[in-house]
Design an enzyme around this catalytic site. Structure first.
Site, PDB file in Angstrom:
ATOM      1  N   SER A   1       4.508   0.254  -2.800  1.00  8.41           N
ATOM      2  CA  SER A   1       5.540   0.608  -3.772  1.00  8.41           C
ATOM      3  C   SER A   1       5.030   0.342  -5.193  1.00  8.41           C
ATOM      4  CB  SER A   1       6.840  -0.152  -3.501  1.00  8.41           C
ATOM      5  OG  SER A   1       6.611  -1.532  -3.470  1.00  8.41           O
TER       6      SER A   1
ATOM      7  N   ASP B   1      -5.053   1.761  -2.618  1.00 10.32           N
ATOM      8  CA  ASP B   1      -3.639   2.133  -2.714  1.00 10.32           C
ATOM      9  C   ASP B   1      -3.403   3.141  -3.838  1.00 10.32           C
ATOM     10  OD1 ASP B   1      -3.578   0.165  -0.842  1.00 10.32           O
ATOM     11  OD2 ASP B   1      -2.552  -1.320  -2.085  1.00 10.32           O
TER      12      ASP B   1
ATOM     13  N   GLY C   1       7.610  -4.873  -0.814  1.00  7.99           N
ATOM     14  CA  GLY C   1       6.998  -5.981  -0.090  1.00  7.99           C
ATOM     15  C   GLY C   1       6.669  -5.638   1.348  1.00  7.99           C
TER      16      GLY C   1
ATOM     17  N   TYR D   1      -5.415 -13.173   0.544  1.00  8.66           N
ATOM     18  CA  TYR D   1      -6.189 -11.981   0.139  1.00  8.66           C
ATOM     19  C   TYR D   1      -7.367 -12.410  -0.730  1.00  8.66           C
ATOM     20  CZ  TYR D   1      -6.902  -7.160  -1.539  1.00  8.66           C
ATOM     21  OH  TYR D   1      -7.422  -5.925  -1.831  1.00  8.66           O
TER      22      TYR D   1
ATOM     23  N   ASP E   1     -11.872  -1.687   1.208  1.00 10.69           N
ATOM     24  CA  ASP E   1     -12.081  -1.080  -0.128  1.00 10.69           C
ATOM     25  C   ASP E   1     -12.892  -1.986  -1.055  1.00 10.69           C
ATOM     26  OD1 ASP E   1      -9.846  -2.779  -0.440  1.00 10.69           O
ATOM     27  OD2 ASP E   1      -8.627  -1.299  -1.517  1.00 10.69           O
TER      28      ASP E   1
END
Ligand code: GLA
Length: 392
Positions: A129, A174, A124, A224, A38
């Protein structure tokens, strides 16, 4: 827990009053393929899950916003005028970050609210979430405050809340999947332009199994950001060769082979090769799914995992073991890690006759090899964010 029970819990917590109790839901997501793409401007293929976060909300007569969750321990009360003044490091930073962005985008929060969040997504685990909390908050508040309820804008606003207020530099996938999912469809999203289409996800006798390694994603934030920097570095170098290039994922595998030597550094070569090939795998997956070739789709899932393990280096022992054991089950067409990596979940496509065997055998072998107990969810593809009206 059903909606009636949740409403009852809400009134036990906050008491009765005459204002209407409204109920909203946003799902979690699983990415089928297109990992770490993305923020490199290419294609991803996520799908919304059948479970997520339910938000029960009611306006108050004063200017206080009350936060409570059935599954997360921190509770808080803030005044409308204090929105965004202080970060707590708790889960409430997600909905508060969204409120900050709603106000910045031009919709005022004009009154206080009682909020009760009920999350069904393991935290996690890499099933979004947090995106689901953000998106359900944005959708509910924009609806109640009479703002513009546009699910693409809600995805962007929620991503900004996560990037700027919470401080996690995630891409758009997400929030987009959670806001724009559709039952029985995957979402083919072009992350540069945000053009998207719903791709029928017809798997016939095959089921999606999500395997939670229950390995907390410890390294994920720093790794990341490091991957993102490496991609930016590659892009800067390749732009010198190809000035029109604006994102790494724009390169075709053939173009990449020609330019690869300019990168020099082996790490940059591995990262870029993953991005270019993974992006191509997403498009090949859409072809495979459209023509009902699940075998081919499974092979692409396998190739995606191997590339995340060997080239992008974001897998971990637990994910690799679970994937390896999954592939030993005869009815498994493909298995891969999903999400950012370093723990979290795998996703596998498995013949329905082998689902029980999968859960038993992969579970047992995983426990024996890692000492951890995995959880498995056989799941269908659900809808994006919405208000639960009739059901409520
Ligand atoms: C996390 C991020 C997403 C995406 C994935 C990797 O889930 O939030 O934006 O980058 O990792 O594909």
């Amino acid at each position: 827990m059903n909606v009636q029970q949740l409403k009852q819990q809400f009134t036990e917590k906050y008491g009765e009053n005459s204002a209407e109790i409204r109920v909203f839901n946003a799902p979690g997501r699983v990415n089928l393929i297109g990992e770490h793409i993305d923020y490199n401007g290419g294609y991803v293929l996520p799908a919304a899950l059948e479970f997520g976060t339910t938000l029960i909300i009611r306006e108050r007569q004063d200017d206080e916003i009350h936060f409570y969750s059935t599954n997360l321990s921190h509770e808080a009360v803030i005044k409308v005028e204090d929105i965004g003044k202080e970060k707590s490091g708790e889960w409430i930073d997600y909905p508060i970050g969204v409120m900050v962005e709603i106000i910045k985008a031009g919709t005022s929060i004009t009154k206080g609210y009682d909020l009760m969040f009920h999350g069904e997504i393991p935290n996690g685990a890499g099933l979004s979430s947090s995106a689901s909390i953000e998106v359900v908050t944005a959708y509910a508040l924009l609806t109640l405050e009479g703002g513009k309820v546009d699910t693409v804008e809600i995805s962007l606003l929620s991503q900004r809340a996560e990037n700027q207020y919470v401080g996690v530099n995630s891409g758009i996938m997400d929030q987009f999947a959670v806001a724009n999912g559709a039952e029985d469809h995957a979402i083919l999203l072009m992350c540069d332009t945000l053009e998207y289409k719903h791709v029928p996800f017809r798997t016939g006798d095959y089921k999606l199994i999500i395997g939670n390694t229950n390995k907390r994603r410890g390294l994920v934030d720093s790794a990341y950001n490091e991957r993102r920097q490496q991609c930016d570095q590659s892009l800067a170098i390749l732009k010198e060769q190809l000035p029109s290039l604006s994102y790494l994922a724009e390169l075709t595998p053939a173009q990449y082979s020609e330019l690869e030597s300019a990168l020099g550094d082996d790490i940059l070569k591995k990262r870029t090769k993953h991005v270019v090939e993974e992006n191509a795998r997403v498009l090949a997956s859409v072809d495979a799914l459209s023509s009902g070739d699940l075998q081919a789709f499974g092979e692409l899932m396998n190739a995606s995992h191997d590339s995340l393990r060997d080239l992008y280096e974001v897998s971990c022992e637990e994910l690799d073991v679970m994937v390896e054991e999954a592939r030993k089950i005869p009815g498994t067409l493909g298995s891969r890690m999903t999400g950012a990596g370093f723990g979290g979940c795998t996703v596998s496509l498995v013949h329905e006759n082998d689902v029980d065997r999968f859960v038993q055998e992969v579970g047992a072998a995983y426990k024996e090899r890692t000492g951890l107990t995995g959880d498995f969810y056989v799941c269908g593809v659900g809808d994006g964010v919405k208000e639960l009206k009739g059901e409520a």
